[in-house]
Design a protein around this motif. Sequence first.
Motif, PDB file in Angstrom:
ATOM      1  N   GLU A  76       5.824   1.122  11.284  1.00 29.55           N
ATOM      2  CA  GLU A  76       6.780   1.939  12.031  1.00 29.55           C
ATOM      3  C   GLU A  76       7.948   2.365  11.154  1.00 29.55           C
ATOM      4  OE1 GLU A  76       7.931  -0.054  15.576  1.00 29.55           O
ATOM      5  OE2 GLU A  76       5.879  -0.251  16.345  1.00 29.55           O
ATOM      6  N   SER A  77       8.421   1.462  10.306  1.00 27.35           N
ATOM      7  CA  SER A  77       9.517   1.803   9.392  1.00 27.35           C
ATOM      8  C   SER A  77       9.065   2.826   8.372  1.00 27.35           C
ATOM      9  CB  SER A  77      10.021   0.535   8.679  1.00 27.35           C
ATOM     10  OG  SER A  77      10.509  -0.401   9.609  1.00 27.35           O
ATOM     11  N   PHE A  78       7.849   2.637   7.860  1.00 30.32           N
ATOM     12  CA  PHE A  78       7.301   3.589   6.890  1.00 30.32           C
ATOM     13  C   PHE A  78       7.108   4.958   7.543  1.00 30.32           C
ATOM     14  CE2 PHE A  78       3.446   5.488   4.867  1.00 30.32           C
ATOM     15  CZ  PHE A  78       4.019   5.770   3.636  1.00 30.32           C
ATOM     16  N   TRP A  79       6.648   4.971   8.784  1.00 32.50           N
ATOM     17  CA  TRP A  79       6.425   6.229   9.504  1.00 32.50           C
ATOM     18  C   TRP A  79       7.741   7.004   9.668  1.00 32.50           C
ATOM     19  CZ3 TRP A  79       2.711   9.364  10.081  1.00 32.50           C
ATOM     20  CH2 TRP A  79       2.648  10.285  11.138  1.00 32.50           C
ATOM     21  N   THR A  80       8.822   6.272   9.858  1.00 28.61           N
ATOM     22  CA  THR A  80      10.140   6.902   9.962  1.00 28.61           C
ATOM     23  C   THR A  80      10.509   7.583   8.647  1.00 28.61           C
ATOM     24  OG1 THR A  80      10.875   5.233  11.561  1.00 28.61           O
ATOM     25  CG2 THR A  80      12.582   6.498  10.439  1.00 28.61           C
ATOM     26  N   MET A  81      10.131   6.971   7.534  1.00 30.40           N
ATOM     27  CA  MET A  81      10.411   7.579   6.226  1.00 30.40           C
ATOM     28  C   MET A  81       9.506   8.774   5.952  1.00 30.40           C
ATOM     29  SD  MET A  81      11.127   4.361   3.655  1.00 30.40           S
ATOM     30  CE  MET A  81       9.567   3.528   3.977  1.00 30.40           C
ATOM     31  N   VAL A  82       8.286   8.719   6.478  1.00 32.10           N
ATOM     32  CA  VAL A  82       7.310   9.782   6.240  1.00 32.10           C
ATOM     33  C   VAL A  82       7.627  11.041   7.046  1.00 32.10           C
ATOM     34  CG1 VAL A  82       4.910  10.445   6.636  1.00 32.10           C
ATOM     35  CG2 VAL A  82       5.438   8.249   5.575  1.00 32.10           C
ATOM     36  N   TYR A 108      -5.022   4.207  13.747  1.00 31.83           N
ATOM     37  CA  TYR A 108      -5.685   3.124  14.469  1.00 31.83           C
ATOM     38  C   TYR A 108      -5.187   1.752  14.014  1.00 31.83           C
ATOM     39  CZ  TYR A 108      -9.424   0.862  17.108  1.00 31.83           C
ATOM     40  OH  TYR A 108     -10.129   0.109  18.020  1.00 31.83           O
ATOM     41  N   ASN A 109      -4.598   1.019  14.952  1.00 35.07           N
ATOM     42  CA  ASN A 109      -4.077  -0.335  14.735  1.00 35.07           C
ATOM     43  C   ASN A 109      -3.078  -0.429  13.582  1.00 35.07           C
ATOM     44  OD1 ASN A 109      -5.254  -1.703  16.855  1.00 35.07           O
ATOM     45  ND2 ASN A 109      -7.051  -2.361  15.679  1.00 35.07           N
ATOM     46  N   PRO A 110      -2.074   0.439  13.539  1.00 39.81           N
ATOM     47  CA  PRO A 110      -1.065   0.302  12.483  1.00 39.81           C
ATOM     48  C   PRO A 110      -0.225  -0.956  12.711  1.00 39.81           C
ATOM     49  CG  PRO A 110      -0.357   1.919  14.089  1.00 39.81           C
ATOM     50  CD  PRO A 110      -1.767   1.559  14.452  1.00 39.81           C
ATOM     51  N   PRO A 111       0.094  -1.723  11.676  1.00 39.56           N
ATOM     52  CA  PRO A 111       0.907  -2.926  11.848  1.00 39.56           C
ATOM     53  C   PRO A 111       2.357  -2.566  12.179  1.00 39.56           C
ATOM     54  CG  PRO A 111       0.539  -2.492   9.526  1.00 39.56           C
ATOM     55  CD  PRO A 111      -0.320  -1.515  10.275  1.00 39.56           C
ATOM     56  N   LYS A 112       3.093  -3.523  12.640  1.00 39.31           N
ATOM     57  CA  LYS A 112       4.483  -3.298  13.056  1.00 39.31           C
ATOM     58  C   LYS A 112       5.310  -2.718  11.908  1.00 39.31           C
ATOM     59  CE  LYS A 112       7.683  -3.823  16.279  1.00 39.31           C
ATOM     60  NZ  LYS A 112       7.612  -3.134  17.586  1.00 39.31           N
ATOM     61  N   SER A 133       0.828  -1.212   0.000  1.00 43.24           N
ATOM     62  CA  SER A 133       0.000   0.000   0.000  1.00 43.24           C
ATOM     63  C   SER A 133       0.860   1.259   0.000  1.00 43.24           C
ATOM     64  CB  SER A 133      -0.899   0.022   1.246  1.00 43.24           C
ATOM     65  OG  SER A 133      -1.682  -1.149   1.350  1.00 43.24           O
ATOM     66  N   ILE A 134       2.162   1.084   0.189  1.00 43.26           N
ATOM     67  CA  ILE A 134       3.061   2.233   0.323  1.00 43.26           C
ATOM     68  C   ILE A 134       3.368   2.859  -1.028  1.00 43.26           C
ATOM     69  CG2 ILE A 134       5.383   2.966   0.991  1.00 43.26           C
ATOM     70  CD1 ILE A 134       5.354   0.779   3.116  1.00 43.26           C
ATOM     71  N   SER A 135       3.228   4.174  -1.103  1.00 46.57           N
ATOM     72  CA  SER A 135       3.635   4.952  -2.270  1.00 46.57           C
ATOM     73  C   SER A 135       4.222   6.262  -1.755  1.00 46.57           C
ATOM     74  CB  SER A 135       2.443   5.239  -3.195  1.00 46.57           C
ATOM     75  OG  SER A 135       2.823   6.176  -4.206  1.00 46.57           O
ATOM     76  N   LEU A 136       5.539   6.361  -1.792  1.00 49.46           N
ATOM     77  CA  LEU A 136       6.184   7.576  -1.304  1.00 49.46           C
ATOM     78  C   LEU A 136       5.791   8.789  -2.139  1.00 49.46           C
ATOM     79  CD1 LEU A 136       9.798   6.414  -0.349  1.00 49.46           C
ATOM     80  CD2 LEU A 136       7.939   7.090   1.169  1.00 49.46           C
ATOM     81  N   LYS A 137       5.549   8.569  -3.428  1.00 51.01           N
ATOM     82  CA  LYS A 137       5.166   9.674  -4.299  1.00 51.01           C
ATOM     83  C   LYS A 137       3.823  10.261  -3.868  1.00 51.01           C
ATOM     84  CE  LYS A 137       4.524  10.984  -9.160  1.00 51.01           C
ATOM     85  NZ  LYS A 137       4.540  10.499 -10.564  1.00 51.01           N
TER      86      LYS A 137
END
Length: 341
Positions: free
Chosen positions: A191-197, A184-188, A157-161
Amino acid sequence: MSFKKREGTIEKALTQEEQLLKIYEVRHMIGPIADKLPAICSEESIARYLRARNWNTKKAGKMLKETIKWRMEYKPEKIRWENIAPEGETGKIYRANYFDKCGRTVLIMRPGFQNTSAVNGQIMYLVYCMENAILNLNSDQEQMVWLIDFQRWSSSSISLKVTRETARVLQNHYPERLGLGILYNPPKIFESFWTMVKPFLEPKTYKKMKFVYSDNPQSQKTMEDLFHMDKLESAFGGKNSCGFDYQAFAQRMREDDKKMSSFIDSGCSPSVISELQQSDALASDHCSEVSDEGGCSSCDEAASSNLDIVDEKIQGQPIDSKDVANGNTTLPKEMQMSEPA
């Protein structure tokens, strides 16, 4: 003038008089076009841009000018349901038919239900939903709550663009519209994606995002404090078993489109109506804003009548924000306002 530490930056604690002078200064920077765009150049709107830029008039003025250019080119108020209906089929973004306990519009986002691949279409749908949420703001509110549901979300589901463009549009053209964001209920793996965001987000925006987990009692208390549980969907721990209904949502959007068209035909826009409603609420010296914990606290903002006085008294007189910062600016007696209690 006092200063206070907030959200990793030094935020100035300005008096109401100083805030009004800064609002007037930004309006003066915008020039004659301000009269042609009453919504985006209203005192409430300018104050949001100033808050987003820590009351720096040059930065706020630049930001506002860029938004004016964007709105004139993109014309977000003219997007209609028929233009973006396929984007909304899965309910990846939709406005809830209830408010939180503070009376704020609730916008539900479900990134795991992404159903298209074109970035332009996805951003247009996001803008449409933001404009609709603003259209439906309560009279004493100017901010909304985002409920971000991670059902079906995965690394695919990730799209940095898309993420980068989403952050750019929301932060640059809808400043201070977010009161609180619930993840709400983000999967483990999130956390890595959130660091990039994080680098794409303003510190103030980042601070408004809260992680909530259904298996954590304290997290659920957060939801109970924020929402009426009988109205909140069961997907978020509430008692409302009704899920997203595309046909019902489409009908609501078509009805709102008619309202939008009516406003435009009358020479207004949904933002104008929202600003006028907020001005009425401000006249009663009460509004609500979110605290870092997600609750509501009272705040004071200058009423439109006070800005009219500033306009009349300072027409043709240069305003130097340095003078304001140094406390060298003195307003005529009738313009002076007492400090909020």
